[in-house]
Write a protein that holds these residues in place. Structure first.
Motif, PDB file in Angstrom:
ATOM      1  N   ARG A  69     -26.744  43.188  38.150  1.00  0.00           N
ATOM      2  CA  ARG A  69     -26.295  42.085  39.000  1.00  0.00           C
ATOM      3  C   ARG A  69     -26.531  40.718  38.363  1.00  0.00           C
ATOM      4  NH1 ARG A  69     -29.165  43.258  43.092  1.00  0.00           N
ATOM      5  NH2 ARG A  69     -27.570  44.332  44.340  1.00  0.00           N
ATOM      6  N   GLY A  70     -27.777  40.433  37.993  1.00  0.00           N
ATOM      7  CA  GLY A  70     -28.114  39.108  37.493  1.00  0.00           C
ATOM      8  C   GLY A  70     -27.411  38.763  36.196  1.00  0.00           C
ATOM      9  N   HIS A 105     -25.831  38.854  54.781  1.00  0.00           N
ATOM     10  CA  HIS A 105     -26.766  39.970  54.884  1.00  0.00           C
ATOM     11  C   HIS A 105     -27.085  40.596  53.526  1.00  0.00           C
ATOM     12  CE1 HIS A 105     -22.924  42.278  54.943  1.00  0.00           C
ATOM     13  NE2 HIS A 105     -23.642  43.180  54.292  1.00  0.00           N
ATOM     14  N   ARG A 106     -26.377  40.207  52.482  1.00  0.00           N
ATOM     15  CA  ARG A 106     -26.647  40.733  51.138  1.00  0.00           C
ATOM     16  C   ARG A 106     -27.806  39.951  50.522  1.00  0.00           C
ATOM     17  NH1 ARG A 106     -23.415  44.236  48.725  1.00  0.00           N
ATOM     18  NH2 ARG A 106     -21.456  44.824  49.742  1.00  0.00           N
ATOM     19  N   VAL A 107     -28.995  40.288  50.920  1.00  0.00           N
ATOM     20  CA  VAL A 107     -30.178  39.510  50.557  1.00  0.00           C
ATOM     21  C   VAL A 107     -30.390  39.482  49.042  1.00  0.00           C
ATOM     22  CG1 VAL A 107     -32.668  39.321  50.849  1.00  0.00           C
ATOM     23  CG2 VAL A 107     -31.237  40.003  52.792  1.00  0.00           C
ATOM     24  N   ALA A 108     -30.245  40.624  48.381  1.00  0.00           N
ATOM     25  CA  ALA A 108     -30.481  40.672  46.937  1.00  0.00           C
ATOM     26  C   ALA A 108     -29.467  39.824  46.187  1.00  0.00           C
ATOM     27  CB  ALA A 108     -30.434  42.116  46.452  1.00  0.00           C
ATOM     28  N   GLU A 114     -30.097  36.416  43.945  1.00  0.00           N
ATOM     29  CA  GLU A 114     -29.662  36.310  42.550  1.00  0.00           C
ATOM     30  C   GLU A 114     -28.812  35.070  42.336  1.00  0.00           C
ATOM     31  OE1 GLU A 114     -30.535  37.078  39.133  1.00  0.00           O
ATOM     32  OE2 GLU A 114     -30.929  38.857  40.361  1.00  0.00           O
ATOM     33  N   LEU A 115     -28.000  34.719  43.303  1.00  0.00           N
ATOM     34  CA  LEU A 115     -27.249  33.468  43.218  1.00  0.00           C
ATOM     35  C   LEU A 115     -28.204  32.277  43.136  1.00  0.00           C
ATOM     36  CD1 LEU A 115     -24.473  34.255  45.830  1.00  0.00           C
ATOM     37  CD2 LEU A 115     -24.041  33.697  43.442  1.00  0.00           C
ATOM     38  N   GLY A 118     -28.873  29.509  39.797  1.00  0.00           N
ATOM     39  CA  GLY A 118     -28.660  28.071  39.896  1.00  0.00           C
ATOM     40  C   GLY A 118     -27.621  27.655  40.910  1.00  0.00           C
ATOM     41  N   PHE A 119     -27.124  28.605  41.723  1.00  0.00           N
ATOM     42  CA  PHE A 119     -26.196  28.254  42.798  1.00  0.00           C
ATOM     43  C   PHE A 119     -26.965  27.610  43.948  1.00  0.00           C
ATOM     44  CE2 PHE A 119     -23.608  31.208  40.503  1.00  0.00           C
ATOM     45  CZ  PHE A 119     -22.291  30.925  40.826  1.00  0.00           C
ATOM     46  N   ARG A 120     -26.288  26.725  44.662  1.00  0.00           N
ATOM     47  CA  ARG A 120     -26.846  26.171  45.892  1.00  0.00           C
ATOM     48  C   ARG A 120     -25.866  26.457  47.029  1.00  0.00           C
ATOM     49  NH1 ARG A 120     -24.622  21.121  47.193  1.00  0.00           N
ATOM     50  NH2 ARG A 120     -23.152  20.379  45.619  1.00  0.00           N
ATOM     51  N   ARG A 121     -26.392  26.639  48.203  1.00  0.00           N
ATOM     52  CA  ARG A 121     -25.543  26.944  49.348  1.00  0.00           C
ATOM     53  C   ARG A 121     -24.956  25.647  49.887  1.00  0.00           C
ATOM     54  NH1 ARG A 121     -30.027  30.982  52.130  1.00  0.00           N
ATOM     55  NH2 ARG A 121     -30.858  31.611  50.082  1.00  0.00           N
ATOM     56  N   ILE A 122     -23.651  25.618  50.032  1.00  0.00           N
ATOM     57  CA  ILE A 122     -22.994  24.397  50.491  1.00  0.00           C
ATOM     58  C   ILE A 122     -22.349  24.560  51.861  1.00  0.00           C
ATOM     59  CG2 ILE A 122     -22.610  23.510  48.171  1.00  0.00           C
ATOM     60  CD1 ILE A 122     -19.711  24.471  48.368  1.00  0.00           C
TER      61      ILE A 122
END
Length: 304
Positions: A251-252, A277-280, A284-285, A289-293
């Motif tokens: 994944r990573g 609900h996809r916690v893993a 990994e996001l 370096g992703f941020r939730r927008i």
């Protein structure tokens, strides 16, 4: 109290929609005027609730021109009681031929912010009163950087070296791997693909993602494919449109490879949609370096 007046807009009074102050100016979304210009919004699919001549509720159903599906409720703001919002929805549903899906766009981490919850909970309560139920939540995440290696978003996580990556060979290889992946980790724009093109992005992505096969990245453990990602750099914005795994350990590294591929091609921002609900995958996001927008909570009629 003054009676509530609920009705659709008529041509020539579109400015009434914007007469209600935007309750969530921090949220990135298409403006109503731009939606009208693009044909996604129409006055007859836009409803308002007025009290004493003031707009206290507004709802706009969107459907891009040429779509094969039904309109969905894209904008729904309420400065009144949930019961008033439900009255608006009931009247609009009757005119539109029945209840439609409601995608409630919310700021990231909205549950942690009392001032945001005070804004978003009344329209969601109104949707429930109108017979819709919550179906799930999706997060839109953004990696912001620039062409590698000089990236303002910071370096991508270092590869452990277990996996190698290459472009997909052809459509046959992509379809073969898609058929083996039970549930993709990332599907960006899946709702649009379904409504506009009638395409299930999880099962038939090439019906929607029509770019070259080389835009797809295959993760390999030795010579064995263990993951697949679609890097759509020529879409409306660079995105990871699809990411699926046959080995969760990849994944990573597959995620970092997909971002690196887009950034090397000149992308300054990469977006990805993930089910909350996809916690893993969410973790990994974050690590990449992703941020939730944005969050998007979907409401629809109860499934039979």
């Amino acid at each position: 109290m003054t009676d509530l007046v609920v009705r659709p807009l008529v041509a020539g009074e579109e400015e009434l929609f914007d007469s209600m102050p935007d309750p969530l100016p921090q949220l990135r979304q298409v403006g109503y005027a731009d939606g009208l210009a693009g044909g996604g919004y129409r006055p007859d699919r836009t409803w308002i609730a007025l009290r004493a001549g003031r707009v206290v509720g507004r709802a706009a159903w969107a459907l891009p021109p040429g779509s094969v599906g039904e309109p969905w409720l894209e904008r729904f703001d309420l400065a009144a009681a949930p019961e008033d919002g439900a009255a608006l929805l009931h009247a609009a549903h009757q005119a539109l031929g029945g209840p439609k899906v409601y995608h409630a766009a919310l700021p990231a981490y909205w549950r942690r912010q009392p001032e945001v919850r005070a804004v978003v909970e009344p329209p969601m309560a109104a949707a429930r009163l109108a017979g819709l139920v919550e179906q799930g939540e999706r997060l839109r995440c953004s990696w912001t950087g620039g062409p590698l290696p000089a990236s303002a978003g910071g370096p991508l996580p270092a590869s452990a070296g277990r996996y190698s990556f290459r472009p997909a060979t052809d459509a046959a290889e992509i379809n073969s791997l898609v058929a083996r992946i039970v549930a993709p980790e990332l599907l960006t724009g899946a709702e649009t693909a379904r409504v506009v093109g009638g395409v299930d992005l999880a099962r038939d992505p090439l019906a929607w993602l029509t770019g070259p096969a080389q835009d797809w990245r295959v993760a390999l453990d030795g010579a064995v494919p263990v993951g697949l990602a679609a890097t759509a750099g020529d879409a409306c914005y660079p995105m990871i449109a699809y990411l699926g795994l046959l080995d969760e350990s990849a994944r990573g590294e597959l995620l970092a490879d997909a971002v690196g591929t887009l950034a090397a091609g000149g992308a300054y921002e990469v977006v990805a949609d993930v089910d909350a609900h996809r916690v893993a995958t969410v973790a990994e996001l974050d690590r990449t370096g992703f941020r939730r927008i944005r969050s998007r909570v979907t409401f629809a009629l109860p499934q039979a």
